[in-house]
Every structure is written in structure tokens, then in C-alpha cells.
Design a protein around this motif. Sequence first.
Motif, PDB file in Angstrom:
ATOM      1  N   HIS A 177      -3.761   7.139   3.053  1.00 17.77           N
ATOM      2  CA  HIS A 177      -3.356   6.020   2.332  1.00 17.77           C
ATOM      3  C   HIS A 177      -3.716   4.674   3.205  1.00 17.77           C
ATOM      4  O   HIS A 177      -3.215   4.793   4.375  1.00 17.77           O
ATOM      5  CB  HIS A 177      -1.880   5.856   1.926  1.00 17.77           C
ATOM      6  N   PRO A 178      -4.334   3.765   2.950  1.00 12.53           N
ATOM      7  CA  PRO A 178      -4.619   2.755   3.489  1.00 12.53           C
ATOM      8  C   PRO A 178      -3.194   1.825   3.715  1.00 12.53           C
ATOM      9  O   PRO A 178      -2.415   1.760   2.867  1.00 12.53           O
ATOM     10  CB  PRO A 178      -5.435   1.721   2.705  1.00 12.53           C
ATOM     11  N   ASP A 179      -3.270   1.143   4.813  1.00 11.26           N
ATOM     12  CA  ASP A 179      -2.191   0.135   5.148  1.00 11.26           C
ATOM     13  C   ASP A 179      -2.448  -1.218   4.442  1.00 11.26           C
ATOM     14  O   ASP A 179      -1.600  -1.885   4.343  1.00 11.26           O
ATOM     15  CB  ASP A 179      -1.817   0.065   6.572  1.00 11.26           C
ATOM     16  N   VAL A 180      -3.713  -1.520   4.465  1.00 11.69           N
ATOM     17  CA  VAL A 180      -4.018  -2.582   3.972  1.00 11.69           C
ATOM     18  C   VAL A 180      -5.485  -2.505   2.988  1.00 11.69           C
ATOM     19  O   VAL A 180      -6.093  -1.776   3.221  1.00 11.69           O
ATOM     20  CB  VAL A 180      -4.837  -3.505   5.183  1.00 11.69           C
ATOM     21  N   ILE A 235      -4.904   0.029  -6.074  1.00  9.89           N
ATOM     22  CA  ILE A 235      -3.466   0.064  -5.542  1.00  9.89           C
ATOM     23  C   ILE A 235      -2.774   0.932  -5.597  1.00  9.89           C
ATOM     24  O   ILE A 235      -1.761   1.134  -4.588  1.00  9.89           O
ATOM     25  CB  ILE A 235      -2.909  -1.155  -6.524  1.00  9.89           C
ATOM     26  N   ASP A 236      -2.952   2.169  -6.416  1.00  8.99           N
ATOM     27  CA  ASP A 236      -1.937   3.123  -6.265  1.00  8.99           C
ATOM     28  C   ASP A 236      -2.168   3.963  -4.912  1.00  8.99           C
ATOM     29  O   ASP A 236      -1.151   4.795  -4.657  1.00  8.99           O
ATOM     30  CB  ASP A 236      -2.263   3.838  -7.359  1.00  8.99           C
ATOM     31  N   ASP A 237      -3.014   3.921  -4.215  1.00  4.36           N
ATOM     32  CA  ASP A 237      -3.571   4.569  -2.860  1.00  4.36           C
ATOM     33  C   ASP A 237      -2.757   3.796  -2.001  1.00  4.36           C
ATOM     34  O   ASP A 237      -2.591   4.626  -0.779  1.00  4.36           O
ATOM     35  CB  ASP A 237      -4.958   4.548  -2.537  1.00  4.36           C
ATOM     36  N   VAL A 238      -2.339   2.532  -1.900  1.00  6.01           N
ATOM     37  CA  VAL A 238      -1.909   1.980  -0.776  1.00  6.01           C
ATOM     38  C   VAL A 238      -0.443   2.388  -0.418  1.00  6.01           C
ATOM     39  O   VAL A 238       0.292   2.645  -1.135  1.00  6.01           O
ATOM     40  CB  VAL A 238      -1.664   0.541  -1.154  1.00  6.01           C
TER      41      VAL A 238
END
Lengths: 616, 343
Positions: free
Chosen positions: A84-87, A100-103
Amino acid sequence: MSRKAPGKTVQQLESVAIRFTGDSGDGMQLTGTKFTESTAIAGNELSTLPDYPAEIRAPIGTLAGVSGFQIHFSSKSVRTPADHPDVLVAFNPAALRANIDDVRPTGMVIVNSDSFTAKSLKRAGYAEDPRPALRDRYAMVEIPLTRLNREALKDLDINMRDADRCKNFFALGLMYWLYHRPVESTERWLESRFKGSVLEANLRVLRAGYAFGETTEILPVSYIVPKAKIQPGVYRNITGNKALAWGIVAAGELMQTDVFLGAYPITPASEVLHEVARYRHFGVKTFQAEDEIAAICAAIGASFAGELGVTTTSGPGFVLKQEALGLAVMAELPLVVIDIQRAGPSTGMPTKIEQADLLLALYGRNSDSPIPVIAAMSPGDCFHTVIEAFAWAVKYMTPVIVLSNGHLANSSEPWRIPDVDTLPRPKVGYWSDPETFLPYARDPETLARPWAIPGTPGLEHRIGGLAKEQGTGNVSYDPRNNEDMIRLRAEKVARIAADIPPIEIDGPGSGELLVVGWGGTFGAITAAVEAARQNGKAVSSIHLRHLNPFPKNLGSILRSFDKILVPELNEGQLVRLLRTEFLVPAIGMNKVRGQPFLIEELLARIDEMLSEETSP
Amino acid sequence: MTDHFNQLTSKDFMSDQDIRWCPGCGDYSILANVQRVMPDLGVPRENFVFVSGIGCSSRFPYYMNTYGMHTIHGRAPAFATGIKASRPDLSVWVVTGDGDGLSIGGNHMLHTIRRNIDIQILLFNNRVYGLTKGQYSPTSQIGMYTSSSPDGSIDHPIDPLAFALGAGATFVARAIDVDGAHLQQLLRRAHDHPGTAMIEILQNCPVYNDNEWAEVEDRKSRIDAALVLEDGEPLVYGSEGHRRGISLHDGIARVIELKKDQDPIAAGVAVHNEAYQTPAYAFALASLRRPDFPLPIGVFRAVETATYDALLQGQVAGAVVKRGAGSLHDLLHSGDTWTVEER
């Protein structure tokens, strides 16, 4: 350029994952690549994942046209591009919606606020502006990127369209400030690539983005990710495809034999052809064939003529090459076939990730026609894998298959450049003595037949696809001879195991659970197993590069564990082989979504396996 | 290079393998004539490579005592391309048939010809599939009854030479299996031609399509059924007392009856020219069909342009001159690198 503006704080982080997303025309791959280079120079460990649509120009602003590039960098070891990306950096509403759902919850979301027009919201499928709702869940950073970018270029003689095309470099400059990355390598790259007003514009917005970070109150904090402890040496970034291409060039140099690459364009393998084509001054010939079949046939022709024949492709093209591969088995000529696997079946999802061609590589031909198979496990490993494949091909006079995948192909990692003097220099020997020549005589150790090339007096002979008589190579329909020859060829491939180093186990040498991976899933599996052990779980892992033949100690390792988990990006291919070959109760873990494994899903499955009472 | 090939004879080009074509097959004559020509070409035996696909004709390399590859169906031109592109010093010959070369292998034939790689392609045209037992081929005439066309073939045939010309062939010729002297002459011309040289050899299949070419194979009827092309000579054919010529206007051919001792050129008969840059003339010749016209044999077209293999070698040599021989160390260190020091 100052590192820190007064009144701003600097925070230290161990690791960060950033995903750059935008329309496929927004230059996200370039932005990600440049950020990666700068991050490598900053001394972090890193892993990247580009994710781009198959369509070259999908409709602007739609979900279909969203392109992304994720980079995970750290002061510790990095195995994957992160679950999951932090940014999230989103250039338009479609990019926001698609990602957005991966963040990570509460993560930072940087958006171009100028892009949230009624029209682009509609194109992205948003009924209303999503930002108000997101402000509660994420650290929303809303920047009028388009306007700031135009402002930076207002006195430059450049039209609006060209000006707007630079805005990815404004964002890149801002991200360099935010994470204390050096800008010099990107400036050098721009100077080498552009000139005039385009160069000026890009340099200017890169610096403007950086300066904006220093002065804006929207971003009160910037972040430092300290250097990682990395083995000393000279490093560079390398993608799997570049490493394959350089491996091909290197094989020719190391073996002092000209290389002939036959290829037909196909995603995601085309870059290998493009890259190798640049190195004619190494004596390397590239041939863009009329189709996949001609590509391999020409490569086999070159091998017959004494060069190092190689062909590169991906799944659908690999299928087309199978008949010619069968001929290479029968003719016992050296050949390297590189299959950069992609998501299927059929045309499937050409830009997405899978590792489902293993059984095709092993069994995709008519009759029994064994071929050695090596799978690269990291971008840098692609280089060494190709050299190893050529060494086997020539030593054993056999085609060799190299498996990569779309993930390794496009993702990059810092690669410690090997010292050329320490690389292997496999010997190439052509037969020359007519007195002792038989086309299908065999080396007693390797069972290889002699490589007798046209132009050598007295060795005139014919080879082909019809069954061969032992020794003479004459056409033979003798039943016993055919069986003997089929078994000899199998034995020849089996003997390659002598050249394969024993597998090393990551973790204890016996116990409850062994995780077995192969090829491009190395990073995720290793990270998950390490994390599980940190959580106190008794779990070990091995990672296979050699799929045919298997390393000699594989069976004894498998039998040292109660349970065996085999995660694969296919519906269960290696797991079948292990069960069949070693009669062990291996269990598959399978994913065919065109995406790599997440560490968290591997961890969950490991926990599940360890909590089960008995192995099935 | 040695000069021992000077003493070679056709026997030196015969392999020790038993020949397995049907009795009466046209392939025997073609093989014998190829073996007869080989010693005269000024090429050491070890530098010849014969490459074939699948089919009766594709057994050819086994019977030649040279280097040879009997490959897979239709792909011989692609193998030959790899051989010649990597080793321009070799004399590379493709042996194929109407099925192998124009059906499954049509694509490779097209692209090999358009690249003008310096190889010879011998296409044995018997207008039928032999090895698979008699199905109609892409050159079979419409209405032909075969095992796979019991009601007659409904496929419109393709003419091999028209196909080659459409692909931009720089050397196109037609020979007859049993006319040895003429065939040998064309084989030499094909060998000397720089670029892809395609010879269609009309070949009899005594089992599945006997007498398909009987009119031109028979010495007597050939005089009226075939038009022998000679560069610079008028397109004249026919027996004494029934001489005819071919005129060509706007791409349309007409037969002109010639009186005794009439000057054909004055009568409007076209003069053969192999070297027209446009393929239109040769295409018009390739369109001549029995029974309205004679079947032309000989060289239809011979023009020179750069070969793929020479251009490729030129690029490699040019790159070395321009950039110096490649250095692996420099390649690995090209672009941005950074050094991690011992801590």
C-alpha cells in the motif's frame, strides 16, 4: 538550493512508498523513473512497480487511461514495491479514483486541484467532488498544479499546451523537496535530452516545484529517509528488460562469439529488442522478423551457422515458437529463448503480471522434448540468467528457456555492477576434425553432440526434424533407436543438474512450514517470510531459479518440512511439478489478477498454514 | 579458402543416403542438375548450405553432400535468413514446394523476398500436395479433383512468380524439371545474382498430378507451348511455319502471328528486357497462361539493389568504425551510476 526553509520541520522515516498516477499522457512513467534514479543516488534501497494501460492513447481523463508508477524506498532492506502506498500523487480525478483504495489509511494524497472540473469528474465517473469526503480519511494536499506550472513559465516563449506538458516535472521538483532527493541527476538528464525552450521550461518548473515546497505553507513537514546499509560497490538502476538485453550483449563478449537476436515486437518484450539493437558495435545482430516463428527460425539458422542464436518474446509469441523449439531439441543446437510472461490466457492483459508459462515451457511441444528452464528472480538477476542460459546451451548443445515476467521487465532496482573480470567465460568450441566426426557422436560427460558449422571442410552433414540415428544423425525410423534417442536427450538435460549449485534455505533447514517460490515473486515471498519470522513463526523459504532440471538437493529439502506452501501467480504449476516429482503434500497459493503478491496476503496464508492441525 | 573445389565433380555433391522419391518424380532430374552445377560455381563445398521445409521437395538437402537443414513446414526461408545474415560467406539455397513455400510458408516467402537477402530459392511447383497424399495446393487449378476436393477445388490459384514479383523480387525465373541444360543455366544465374533469386521449377508429380506440365516438358510440344525468354531478344515462339510473338501494350499481352521471315520487332513483338526497374513488365509475362498464351521460361526479371545481409554487415562494421568495438565494462557503467563506499 537550500535543503530546508525556516519554520519548517524535518521528520525522519524508515521507509516510504509513493505512487505517481495520472493520465497516460501525463508522463507518470518518466516521473517515476526520474524519482527512482534520484532515490538510488540518495542511497536508499528501493523497488519499483510501473503499471500502465495497454492502450497507447486511451481517452483522456478516463479510468482506462490511468498510468501509475510506484516506488518503495527505505533505509532498511526493500523486497517489494510495497502493498500500500503511503503517498498517492494523482494528476486528475480518474487517477485518484483508480488508486485511492490502495492507499494506506491516513496516508498522504497529493492532487492537482486544478483538474477537479465538472467535466473531468464526470469522465472519471464521480457524481460529485470526492475531495470533501477524503479529507477526513487522508492527509489531503491540494495543489493548483496547472496554474503554478503556467505561472512558472509565463515569460517563456512556449505555447500553453507545451507548458502544461511540463507539469509532471513541477510535481517531481516538489517531491524532491518533500523527500530530500537530489535534483542534479534529473537536470543532467534533461540537458542531455532536450534543448532550447523545452529544456528551459522543464528545468524551470523542476526548480519551481522544489522552491514551491520550500515556501508553501501547505506542506509544513519534509522527510528524510536515511541511507541504507548497502554492500559497497558501484551501482546503477536497472530494469529486468535492460538486464536481459545487456546479458545478451555480455554473453557474446564473454563467449567471444557473435550474437544473433531474432525477435518480433510484443509487449512486454519489445524493449529487449530495442536495447540490443543499439549495440551493433559489439558485433551483435538484431533481426526484426515478420513474425514470432520467423524470429526463432532465423535464430536457429544463426546457431547452425555458429553464432549465439537468441529470441525474445512473451506468452502468445512463445506459443508460436514451440514447433521450432521442438526442431532445436531434435537438431540439438544451442539456442536461448526468453519468454517475458504476461497475464493471459490468449491476449489477456498484456501489460499485467503473471507467471503462468512454466508448464508451457516444460511441456508445450509435441512428444517428449525436454528443454532446460531458468527463471530470473529479480531485475538484476536477469543479466546473470541470460549468461547462464547461453553457457548451458553451448555446453550441452540444447535450446534453453529463460522465464522473466512483466514485473521484472519493467521494475527497476539498484544493481551492483559486476566486475567484468569475475564474470564466467563459457567456452565455445566448434568441431574441426573430419576423421573423428559424427554429427550425433556424444561427449561422454555432457552427452552433447559436436557443433560443426558450415565452412568447415569435411564436416558437411545434414540435420533436421526427422528422427536421428545415434552417431551418424541419418534419418532413422528404427523403433529402438528412437526410444534410445528420446531418453538420451532427456538424460542430457538431466545432467545439467551437475552445474546447478545446491539451493540455500532462508531460515531453519527443517521444521513445520517451507514456502517455495520461483522466478519473479522472490521479493514478496522473502519479505513475507522474514516478517513472519519476526512475528515468531517457524517458517523457512527457498526460491527456485532452476526449474528444469531442479537442483539436486530440492527433494531432501522438501522432505524436511511438514508443510509446503507454493505461492505462484498462476493456478498451480510448480506445485503440480513438486507433487508429481517428489510425492510431497505441497499446497498451492494462487493469484491471477495481473498483480504481484502482497506481503500481507502471503503473511495471512502463512499464519493460516501454521494454525492448521495437519497437512492435507 | 582452399582451391580443392576445382577438382570436384557432381559425384562429390551426392550424399550416401538412398533417395526416396517416387519413380518418375521430377525431383530426380532437378537434383541431378543441381549436383552438376555445384562444382562450377567457384564455392568450396563446405560453404554450401541447403535448407528446406516439409514436403517431398524438402527431402532434397539429405541427398546433397553439403551442409543442410531439413526444417519445419514453410519456415525454410526464415532459417536461411538467419544463416545468411549471420554468415554472408555461405552460399545458401532454399528448396521448397508450392505447398510449403506458398501456403503455410507464404508469409516467410513474402518477407524474405522483400528484404532481398542474398539466397537462392528453388520452388518446385507440381500444383499438388505430394507428401500428404494428393490434396490440392495453392497453385492447383480451379476445379481440380483431389482427396480433399471431391467436388473440385474452389480455391483460386496463385502464380508463384507473380507472387514473388509482388513482393519486389529482384530475380525471378522459371525452369522445367526435365530441361536440364536450361535449368543449369538458370541455377548459375541465380547463384550469381546478388539478392533473393527465385526460380520456379515446373515439376511433375507422377502419382498425384501426372502430366500437369506435359505440354512444356515434352520437347516437341514445348516449341509451341513455351516461350523461351532471352534478354534483348523478341518474345517469339512456335514451330517453323507457325512462328508467333507477344506484343505488350498497356500491360495487355496479345499473340501476333508472324509470317515467314517477317521481322518480329517491326511486327510489334516486344523485346525481352530483364532489367526494367518496374516489375510491371515481368508481371505481365507472369500472367501469360496456357492455352491462350505460351508459358514463358527463363529469366523474367534481374535487377540489382542492396541486399539485407550486406546492409546488416554494413551497419555492424559502421557501428564499430563510429563507436569503436564495444566494451562490456563501459556498457555496464554507462549512464548514471553511484558508488557505495565501505563504511
